[in-house]
Design an enzyme around this catalytic site. Structure first.
Site, PDB file in Angstrom:
ATOM      1  N   CYS A  14     -14.308   0.171  -6.969  1.00  0.00           N
ATOM      2  CA  CYS A  14     -15.641   0.309  -6.364  1.00  0.00           C
ATOM      3  C   CYS A  14     -16.358   1.461  -7.062  1.00  0.00           C
ATOM      4  O   CYS A  14     -17.003   2.284  -6.453  1.00  0.00           O
ATOM      5  CB  CYS A  14     -15.584   0.487  -4.845  1.00  0.00           C
ATOM      6  SG  CYS A  14     -14.730   1.945  -4.317  1.00  0.00           S
TER       7      CYS A  14
ATOM      8  N   GLU B 163       0.867  -1.188   0.000  1.00  0.00           N
ATOM      9  CA  GLU B 163       0.000   0.000   0.000  1.00  0.00           C
ATOM     10  C   GLU B 163       0.900   1.233   0.000  1.00  0.00           C
ATOM     11  O   GLU B 163       1.903   1.275   0.707  1.00  0.00           O
ATOM     12  CB  GLU B 163      -0.901  -0.039   1.256  1.00  0.00           C
ATOM     13  CG  GLU B 163      -1.461   1.271   1.729  1.00  0.00           C
ATOM     14  CD  GLU B 163      -2.416   1.949   0.735  1.00  0.00           C
ATOM     15  OE1 GLU B 163      -3.281   1.256   0.161  1.00  0.00           O
ATOM     16  OE2 GLU B 163      -2.275   3.179   0.545  1.00  0.00           O
TER      17      GLU B 163
HETATM   18  C1  LIG Z   1      -9.783   1.163  -3.293  1.00  0.00           C
HETATM   19  S1  LIG Z   1      -8.546   1.313  -2.110  1.00  0.00           S
HETATM   20  C2  LIG Z   1      -8.164  -0.378  -1.802  1.00  0.00           C
HETATM   21  C3  LIG Z   1      -9.117  -1.042  -0.840  1.00  0.00           C
HETATM   22  C4  LIG Z   1      -8.568  -2.344  -0.305  1.00  0.00           C
HETATM   23  N1  LIG Z   1      -8.267  -3.273  -1.368  1.00  0.00           N
HETATM   24  C5  LIG Z   1      -9.523  -3.002   0.692  1.00  0.00           C
HETATM   25  O1  LIG Z   1     -10.269  -3.897   0.283  1.00  0.00           O
HETATM   26  O2  LIG Z   1      -9.499  -2.617   1.857  1.00  0.00           O
HETATM   27  C6  LIG Z   1      -7.169   1.824  -3.037  1.00  0.00           C
HETATM   28  C7  LIG Z   1      -5.905   1.954  -2.212  1.00  0.00           C
HETATM   29  O3  LIG Z   1      -4.832   2.209  -3.127  1.00  0.00           O
HETATM   30  C8  LIG Z   1      -3.915   3.045  -2.489  1.00  0.00           C
HETATM   31  N2  LIG Z   1      -3.030   3.653  -3.522  1.00  0.00           N
HETATM   32  C9  LIG Z   1      -3.185   4.801  -4.192  1.00  0.00           C
HETATM   33  N3  LIG Z   1      -2.189   4.991  -5.056  1.00  0.00           N
HETATM   34  C10 LIG Z   1      -1.370   3.926  -4.938  1.00  0.00           C
HETATM   35  C11 LIG Z   1      -0.152   3.536  -5.552  1.00  0.00           C
HETATM   36  N4  LIG Z   1       0.434   4.302  -6.480  1.00  0.00           N
HETATM   37  N5  LIG Z   1       0.401   2.376  -5.178  1.00  0.00           N
HETATM   38  C12 LIG Z   1      -0.179   1.595  -4.227  1.00  0.00           C
HETATM   39  N6  LIG Z   1      -1.319   1.906  -3.608  1.00  0.00           N
HETATM   40  C13 LIG Z   1      -1.913   3.063  -3.957  1.00  0.00           C
HETATM   41  C14 LIG Z   1      -4.781   4.026  -1.742  1.00  0.00           C
HETATM   42  O4  LIG Z   1      -4.063   4.646  -0.714  1.00  0.00           O
HETATM   43  C15 LIG Z   1      -5.897   3.111  -1.239  1.00  0.00           C
HETATM   44  O5  LIG Z   1      -5.564   2.645   0.037  1.00  0.00           O
END
Ligand SMILES: C[S@@+](CC[C@H](N)C(=O)[O-])C[C@H]1O[C@@H](n2cnc3c(N)ncnc32)[C@H](O)[C@@H]1O
Length: 485
Positions: A422, A326
């Site tokens: 989502c 993350e």
């Molecule tokens: C939709 S949420 C994921 C939800 C998670 N899969 C869950 O079920 O709890 C997307 C996540 O991607 C992270 N994110 C954003 N940009 C990113 C990057 N470049 N690399 C990795 N993670 C990233 C955000 O901080 C966020 O926590």
């Protein structure tokens, strides 16, 4: 009607137009539930706060004070969520009752008005009580001059019921279907348009979807694999307050609402709060056929850890290991908490998925649950629809493509990638998958529908779009992609 007011153009109305801005009264706070609801709406508007994060601590504090009971808490909750959900409809009704543009009304005045409109048109509170309580609230938080304005507007509103108002303020469906639906179902027009593009079909389907977005969702728990079972969670919750999930064998639905943290199984992390759509996505990726070894899994956008916790448990059952990655350090910390106690080995790291620290072709299964507009979770975040802008898609698009490219690079030949959002917006779902598959090569979509066995109305495939009105889940999207070369 195209320029439906939003939270931020509420902010534009700084001139104050609603009568003389008399000094707020410093009288004792008589109506704590309405005052608390007003405070939450101000926090949402002024600080871009999320109601579901601001409200619970305020309720807790208010409960600790003498006199704020369960009924006050229920009223404050209903007023906050009802007013935020139906803000677009209520704004249109208020606009029809005043002789100046809505944007010239000060945002706090508009909040008091909309709280009053919700009591008049969206609850069983008697008319006289709704008007007098709103005027009293206005006196306390806005002052006498504005209270008179609130009184005058709410008296006009009280002359008709909701249906009669909708007849007056919404353009006829036949003249402008999207604008009609936007006003009647309180969604920004561009959101109606995007949801309809993705859903397809005629009027009935989109109306059902928009209505479902305005309903309070059930709280669903997940029994984390390897740590407990849905049967055990149900036994703790009690059959009067819980039901098995509709689709996921790990789900338990809390039919009575309530505080999930009150259950020991949740407090100890053996179960968590997770929508069934998210459970289905994690399960489909875990059960997709891969050729050869199946020992190394990656969740590349893991925060706050809902799907990672499920995947880690399923991986442990098969002797596989999950790497949960993350970008944001504090969210990586939340992933660590969600995974603590997992029965098998796992690792949590903070890393940017667009510049991954792992080598190409390392993983057998990869989930990329990318950041998105969240238009599929409007039931839970009632203010999100007013905060989001179409331009947000321009920011997410390149990041979503880059993260999917990383996922395809990270999986070995024969392994499987799950690309999830989502949001059902086509620009975040199919458009991203199609673009990346065209540019990358050596990868093919596989049919995700058989991996959601028993779930109806999954569309023409091979990808899957879930819907609140059809499945009772958030509108999660999943494409499964196998690396072929
Ligand atoms: C939709 S949420 C994921 C939800 C998670 N899969 C869950 O079920 O709890 C997307 C996540 O991607 C992270 N994110 C954003 N940009 C990113 C990057 N470049 N690399 C990795 N993670 C990233 C955000 O901080 C966020 O926590």
């Amino acid at each position: 009607m195209n320029d439906q007011p939003t939270s931020s153009n509420r902010g534009a109305g700084k001139s104050g137009t609603s009568g003389k801005p008399g000094k707020p009264h410093r009288r004792p706070k008589k109506d704590p539930a309405r005052i608390l609801a007003f405070e939450v709406l101000r926090a949402v508007d002024e600080r871009d706060a999320y109601a579901n994060l601001v409200l619970p601590p305020l309720l807790k504090k208010a409960r600790a004070k003498e006199g704020f009971d369960g009924r006050d808490a229920a009223l404050a909750t209903e007023l906050v969520y009802g007013t935020l959900r139906l803000q677009g409809t209520y704004d249109a009704i208020v606009a029809a009752c005043i002789d100046r543009p809505l944007r010239e009304v000060d945002p706090p005045v508009l909040d008091v008005l909309n709280l009053g409109v919700h009591q008049l048109l969206g609850t069983r509170i008697p008319t006289h009580a709704a008007v007098s309580a709103s005027v009293e609230l206005a006196r306390v938080v806005l002052g006498d001059g504005r209270a008179k304005f609130v009184n005058a507007v709410l008296r006009k509103v009280s002359q008709h019921d909701l249906d009669a108002w909708l007849e007056r303020v919404a353009p006829p469906y036949d003249e402008d279907p999207e604008d009609h639906l936007a006003v009647v179902h309180s969604h920004p027009r561009w959101v109606v348009s995007a949801l309809w593009d993705s859903l397809g079909g005629g009027r009935a389907g989109i109306e059902d979807l928009l209505e479902a977005d305005n309903e309070r969702p059930e709280v669903t728990l997940v029994a984390r694999p390897g740590r407990t079972t849905a049967e055990a969670v149900l036994a703790e919750v009690g059959e009067d307050s819980g039901l098995p999930g509709r689709w996921s064998p790990y789900a338990v639905r809390l039919t009575e609402g309530g505080e999930p943290g009150a259950f020991d199984v949740v407090r100890t992390g053996r179960a968590g709060v997770q929508d069934e759509g998210s459970q289905l996505v994690a399960l489909a990726l875990a059960n997709a056929p891969v050729e050869g070894s199946d020992s190394t899994w990656l969740d590349g956008c893991a925060g706050p850890g809902g799907k990672a916790a499920m995947l880690a448990g399923l991986a442990a059952e098969r002797g596989a290991v999950l790497l949960a990655s993350e970008k944001q350090t504090h969210r990586a910390g939340l992933v660590g908490k969600a995974l603590a106690g997992n029965p098998g080995p796992y690792q949590v790291i903070a890393a940017d998925g667009t510049r991954p620290p792992w080598r190409s072709g390392t993983f057998d299964r990869v989930l990329m649950d990318v950041p998105c507009t969240g238009l599929g979770a409007l039931r839970r975040r009632p203010e999100a629809r007013w905060r989001r802008r179409p331009e947000d898609l321009d920011g997410f698009g390149p990041l979503q493509r880059s993260l999917l490219r990383t996922a395809l690079d990270s999986v070995r030949v024969g392994g499987v990638v799950g690309y999830a959002t989502c949001s059902p917006h086509l620009a975040e779902t199919r458009a991203v998958v199609d673009d990346v598959l065209k540019s990358v090569g050596g990868a093919e979509l596989i049919d995700a529908r058989p991996l959601m066995e028993g779930v109806p109305a999954l569309g023409d495939g091979p990808d899957v779009q879930l819907w609140p009105h059809l499945h009772g889940t958030d509108a999660m999207y999943l494409a499964l992609i196998r690396r072929t070369a």
